[in-house]
Design a protein around this motif. Structure first.
Motif, PDB file in Angstrom:
ATOM      1  N   THR A 233       0.856  -1.193   0.000  1.00 49.45           N
ATOM      2  CA  THR A 233       0.000   0.000   0.000  1.00 49.45           C
ATOM      3  C   THR A 233       0.892   1.242   0.000  1.00 49.45           C
ATOM      4  O   THR A 233       1.892   1.293   0.726  1.00 49.45           O
ATOM      5  CB  THR A 233      -0.919   0.024   1.224  1.00 49.45           C
ATOM      6  OG1 THR A 233      -1.755  -1.134   1.215  1.00 49.45           O
ATOM      7  CG2 THR A 233      -1.789   1.273   1.242  1.00 49.45           C
ATOM      8  N   ALA A 234       0.546   2.236  -0.866  1.00 50.07           N
ATOM      9  CA  ALA A 234       1.308   3.486  -0.959  1.00 50.07           C
ATOM     10  C   ALA A 234       0.392   4.661  -0.618  1.00 50.07           C
ATOM     11  O   ALA A 234      -0.824   4.615  -0.825  1.00 50.07           O
ATOM     12  CB  ALA A 234       1.884   3.638  -2.357  1.00 50.07           C
ATOM     13  N   ASN A 235       1.031   5.728  -0.123  1.00 53.36           N
ATOM     14  CA  ASN A 235       0.285   6.925   0.282  1.00 53.36           C
ATOM     15  C   ASN A 235       0.541   8.043  -0.718  1.00 53.36           C
ATOM     16  O   ASN A 235       1.653   8.197  -1.222  1.00 53.36           O
ATOM     17  CB  ASN A 235       0.711   7.356   1.684  1.00 53.36           C
ATOM     18  CG  ASN A 235      -0.126   8.499   2.228  1.00 53.36           C
ATOM     19  OD1 ASN A 235      -1.203   8.805   1.696  1.00 53.36           O
ATOM     20  ND2 ASN A 235       0.344   9.147   3.297  1.00 53.36           N
ATOM     21  N   GLY A 236      -0.505   8.813  -1.053  1.00 54.75           N
ATOM     22  CA  GLY A 236      -0.382   9.945  -1.964  1.00 54.75           C
ATOM     23  C   GLY A 236      -1.374  11.035  -1.614  1.00 54.75           C
ATOM     24  O   GLY A 236      -2.192  10.886  -0.717  1.00 54.75           O
ATOM     25  N   ASN A 237      -1.288  12.146  -2.352  1.00 52.44           N
ATOM     26  CA  ASN A 237      -2.165  13.284  -2.117  1.00 52.44           C
ATOM     27  C   ASN A 237      -3.114  13.461  -3.302  1.00 52.44           C
ATOM     28  O   ASN A 237      -2.727  13.260  -4.469  1.00 52.44           O
ATOM     29  CB  ASN A 237      -1.371  14.568  -1.929  1.00 52.44           C
ATOM     30  CG  ASN A 237      -0.483  14.543  -0.695  1.00 52.44           C
ATOM     31  OD1 ASN A 237      -0.829  13.902   0.316  1.00 52.44           O
ATOM     32  ND2 ASN A 237       0.647  15.226  -0.763  1.00 52.44           N
ATOM     33  N   PHE A 238      -4.358  13.886  -2.991  1.00 49.60           N
ATOM     34  CA  PHE A 238      -5.293  14.258  -4.039  1.00 49.60           C
ATOM     35  C   PHE A 238      -5.118  15.745  -4.325  1.00 49.60           C
ATOM     36  O   PHE A 238      -5.124  16.581  -3.404  1.00 49.60           O
ATOM     37  CB  PHE A 238      -6.740  13.973  -3.607  1.00 49.60           C
ATOM     38  CG  PHE A 238      -7.751  14.486  -4.565  1.00 49.60           C
ATOM     39  CD1 PHE A 238      -8.100  13.776  -5.705  1.00 49.60           C
ATOM     40  CD2 PHE A 238      -8.366  15.733  -4.326  1.00 49.60           C
ATOM     41  CE1 PHE A 238      -9.051  14.283  -6.591  1.00 49.60           C
ATOM     42  CE2 PHE A 238      -9.307  16.237  -5.222  1.00 49.60           C
ATOM     43  CZ  PHE A 238      -9.645  15.503  -6.358  1.00 49.60           C
ATOM     44  N   CYS A 239      -4.971  16.089  -5.631  1.00 49.59           N
ATOM     45  CA  CYS A 239      -4.811  17.485  -6.052  1.00 49.59           C
ATOM     46  C   CYS A 239      -5.919  17.851  -7.040  1.00 49.59           C
ATOM     47  O   CYS A 239      -6.238  17.065  -7.943  1.00 49.59           O
ATOM     48  CB  CYS A 239      -3.460  17.712  -6.694  1.00 49.59           C
ATOM     49  SG  CYS A 239      -2.070  17.581  -5.562  1.00 49.59           S
ATOM     50  N   ALA A 240      -6.485  19.049  -6.910  1.00 47.37           N
ATOM     51  CA  ALA A 240      -7.504  19.570  -7.828  1.00 47.37           C
ATOM     52  C   ALA A 240      -6.892  20.680  -8.668  1.00 47.37           C
ATOM     53  O   ALA A 240      -6.268  21.603  -8.137  1.00 47.37           O
ATOM     54  CB  ALA A 240      -8.703  20.091  -7.057  1.00 47.37           C
ATOM     55  N   ASN A 241      -7.035  20.552  -9.995  1.00 49.90           N
ATOM     56  CA  ASN A 241      -6.524  21.558 -10.915  1.00 49.90           C
ATOM     57  C   ASN A 241      -7.616  22.625 -11.103  1.00 49.90           C
ATOM     58  O   ASN A 241      -8.595  22.420 -11.837  1.00 49.90           O
ATOM     59  CB  ASN A 241      -6.174  20.899 -12.253  1.00 49.90           C
ATOM     60  CG  ASN A 241      -5.528  21.878 -13.221  1.00 49.90           C
ATOM     61  OD1 ASN A 241      -5.164  23.012 -12.838  1.00 49.90           O
ATOM     62  ND2 ASN A 241      -5.405  21.464 -14.474  1.00 49.90           N
ATOM     63  N   TYR A 242      -7.353  23.782 -10.423  1.00 48.82           N
ATOM     64  CA  TYR A 242      -8.388  24.824 -10.480  1.00 48.82           C
ATOM     65  C   TYR A 242      -7.729  26.199 -10.321  1.00 48.82           C
ATOM     66  O   TYR A 242      -6.791  26.353  -9.546  1.00 48.82           O
ATOM     67  CB  TYR A 242      -9.420  24.612  -9.360  1.00 48.82           C
ATOM     68  CG  TYR A 242     -10.488  25.649  -9.297  1.00 48.82           C
ATOM     69  CD1 TYR A 242     -11.504  25.686 -10.251  1.00 48.82           C
ATOM     70  CD2 TYR A 242     -10.481  26.631  -8.282  1.00 48.82           C
ATOM     71  CE1 TYR A 242     -12.475  26.672 -10.197  1.00 48.82           C
ATOM     72  CE2 TYR A 242     -11.451  27.619  -8.220  1.00 48.82           C
ATOM     73  CZ  TYR A 242     -12.435  27.611  -9.195  1.00 48.82           C
ATOM     74  OH  TYR A 242     -13.418  28.617  -9.130  1.00 48.82           O
ATOM     75  N   ALA A 243      -8.282  27.175 -11.074  1.00 50.29           N
ATOM     76  CA  ALA A 243      -7.874  28.587 -10.990  1.00 50.29           C
ATOM     77  C   ALA A 243      -6.378  28.754 -11.221  1.00 50.29           C
ATOM     78  O   ALA A 243      -5.698  29.545 -10.534  1.00 50.29           O
ATOM     79  CB  ALA A 243      -8.282  29.188  -9.660  1.00 50.29           C
ATOM     80  N   GLY A 244      -5.816  28.019 -12.154  1.00 50.36           N
ATOM     81  CA  GLY A 244      -4.404  28.140 -12.484  1.00 50.36           C
ATOM     82  C   GLY A 244      -3.481  27.367 -11.579  1.00 50.36           C
ATOM     83  O   GLY A 244      -2.257  27.416 -11.750  1.00 50.36           O
ATOM     84  N   TYR A 245      -4.019  26.669 -10.614  1.00 49.21           N
ATOM     85  CA  TYR A 245      -3.212  25.849  -9.710  1.00 49.21           C
ATOM     86  C   TYR A 245      -3.462  24.357 -10.051  1.00 49.21           C
ATOM     87  O   TYR A 245      -4.621  23.915  -9.966  1.00 49.21           O
ATOM     88  CB  TYR A 245      -3.580  26.120  -8.257  1.00 49.21           C
ATOM     89  CG  TYR A 245      -3.287  27.522  -7.798  1.00 49.21           C
ATOM     90  CD1 TYR A 245      -2.025  27.876  -7.316  1.00 49.21           C
ATOM     91  CD2 TYR A 245      -4.287  28.504  -7.835  1.00 49.21           C
ATOM     92  CE1 TYR A 245      -1.778  29.165  -6.872  1.00 49.21           C
ATOM     93  CE2 TYR A 245      -4.025  29.800  -7.401  1.00 49.21           C
ATOM     94  CZ  TYR A 245      -2.758  30.107  -6.937  1.00 49.21           C
ATOM     95  OH  TYR A 245      -2.518  31.408  -6.499  1.00 49.21           O
ATOM     96  N   ILE A 246      -2.400  23.640 -10.401  1.00 50.09           N
ATOM     97  CA  ILE A 246      -2.587  22.214 -10.707  1.00 50.09           C
ATOM     98  C   ILE A 246      -2.849  21.418  -9.434  1.00 50.09           C
ATOM     99  O   ILE A 246      -3.384  20.304  -9.493  1.00 50.09           O
ATOM    100  CB  ILE A 246      -1.375  21.631 -11.449  1.00 50.09           C
ATOM    101  CG1 ILE A 246      -0.098  21.771 -10.605  1.00 50.09           C
ATOM    102  CG2 ILE A 246      -1.224  22.280 -12.811  1.00 50.09           C
ATOM    103  CD1 ILE A 246       1.125  21.085 -11.224  1.00 50.09           C
ATOM    104  N   CYS A 247      -2.523  22.006  -8.300  1.00 48.55           N
ATOM    105  CA  CYS A 247      -2.837  21.389  -7.013  1.00 48.55           C
ATOM    106  C   CYS A 247      -3.297  22.521  -6.075  1.00 48.55           C
ATOM    107  O   CYS A 247      -2.552  22.984  -5.198  1.00 48.55           O
ATOM    108  CB  CYS A 247      -1.634  20.651  -6.448  1.00 48.55           C
ATOM    109  SG  CYS A 247      -2.013  19.568  -5.042  1.00 48.55           S
ATOM    110  N   ASN A 248      -4.537  22.993  -6.329  1.00 48.60           N
ATOM    111  CA  ASN A 248      -5.083  24.113  -5.577  1.00 48.60           C
ATOM    112  C   ASN A 248      -5.183  23.730  -4.100  1.00 48.60           C
ATOM    113  O   ASN A 248      -5.820  22.742  -3.745  1.00 48.60           O
ATOM    114  CB  ASN A 248      -6.480  24.466  -6.105  1.00 48.60           C
ATOM    115  CG  ASN A 248      -6.981  25.781  -5.590  1.00 48.60           C
ATOM    116  OD1 ASN A 248      -7.138  25.975  -4.369  1.00 48.60           O
ATOM    117  ND2 ASN A 248      -7.267  26.703  -6.494  1.00 48.60           N
ATOM    118  N   PRO A 249      -4.539  24.516  -3.214  1.00 46.32           N
ATOM    119  CA  PRO A 249      -4.505  24.143  -1.793  1.00 46.32           C
ATOM    120  C   PRO A 249      -5.865  24.174  -1.122  1.00 46.32           C
ATOM    121  O   PRO A 249      -6.064  23.491  -0.113  1.00 46.32           O
ATOM    122  CB  PRO A 249      -3.555  25.173  -1.177  1.00 46.32           C
ATOM    123  CG  PRO A 249      -3.553  26.320  -2.094  1.00 46.32           C
ATOM    124  CD  PRO A 249      -3.775  25.755  -3.469  1.00 46.32           C
TER     125      PRO A 249
END
Length: 285
Positions: A233-249
């Motif tokens: 099992t590996a751990n990762g982050n979900f990122c949303a591409n929105y408002a010019g941010y490929i990983c909007n915080p």
């Protein structure tokens, strides 16, 4: 009786020649003193020292027989000729064509025999080489098959974690990263282990896509690496591409897990925050 020269007694006389050279005696049928036919043969002295001793006809005949018996035919006692004495030029000339006619087929047969031996030797060498290649390939193929079998056996022998068999399924083609129609469902209700199947693909994307894809204005991607080991099992982050941010915080989430279940992946999904017309979503491939 007839007298003879004393010089003639020194050598034997052939009776036949003596009879031819004897003087003829004239006899008449009425002459009673004529010699008897028994003594009419010509005689000669037996011994050279007695000129008057006359060999009687009977003894003369024995001498003649003895002389004839002791004759030797030297032609019969001569050394026999060797077989080489009978060889002539014609024999040699006649032998040469036969020798040539015999040598040509023999040469052809010997040449064919040598070529056949060489061909057989080359055939054996090639056969051995082909057999070596065949056995080498067979051994390599067998080794690969064995390795794959052992790998598969070892993989199946690993005890898979519970989430591989106790997960939920998601089958929704609108979440594909290539899908551009419709807008905009929100993934705020997911919480737990899920497997993407069917038309929704098989795993989360690991790269950002533009707004409008995945049937939302804030497409999401998994910023992590899928485990290669079965059961890991590996751990990762979900990122949303929105408002010019490929990983909007404001719309990104941590702690999205992925497990290798020997042929597919399962993910531990968390609820996404949707607000003010912004709909982040899990996009798949």
């Amino acid at each position: 009786m007839t007298s003879w020269d004393n010089n003639s007694f020194s050598r034997p006389v052939d009776p036949s020649s003596s009879m031819r050279n004897a003087p003829a005696l004239s006899m008449s049928t009425n002459n009673f003193f004529a010699p008897s036919p028994r003594y009419s043969s010509q005689v000669h002295p037996q011994y050279s020292d007695d000129g008057r001793q006359i060999q009687q006809p009977g003894y003369q005949t024995k001498y003649t027989e003895a002389s004839q018996a002791t004759r030797v035919d030297f032609s019969q006692t001569s050394k026999p000729k060797s077989w080489t004495d009978h060889i002539t030029v014609s024999h040699v000339i006649g032998f040469l064509p036969g020798l040539v006619l015999t040598a040509i087929p023999m040469g052809i047969l010997i040449t064919l025999y040598v070529l056949a031996c060489k061909f057989l030797r080359v055939t054996i060498i090639l056969s051995n080489a082909l057999m070596n290649v065949y056995f080498t390939n067979s051994r390599a193929s067998s080794n690969n098959t064995t390795a794959r079998t052992e790998s598969s056996t070892s993989a199946t022998s690993v005890t898979l974690p519970y989430q591989c068999t106790s997960c939920s399924s998601i089958n929704d083609m609108t979440r594909l990263s290539t899908y551009t129609a419709g807008c905009c469902p929100c993934d705020s209700a997911y919480n737990g282990w899920y497997r993407f199947t069917g038309s929704s693909g098989s795993q989360l994307i690991t790269f950002p896509v533009n707004t409008g894809f995945c049937s939302t204005n804030a497409p999401g991607w998994w910023n992590g690496t899928h485990p290669s080991t079965v059961g890991a099992t590996a751990n990762g982050n979900f990122c949303a591409n929105y408002a010019g941010y490929i990983c909007n915080p404001s719309y990104s989430t941590a702690s999205v897990l992925a497990t290798n279940c020997n042929g597919f992946y399962v993910y531990y999904l968390v609820p996404l925050y949707c607000c003010c017309g912004i709909y982040p979503r899990y996009c798949t491939i």
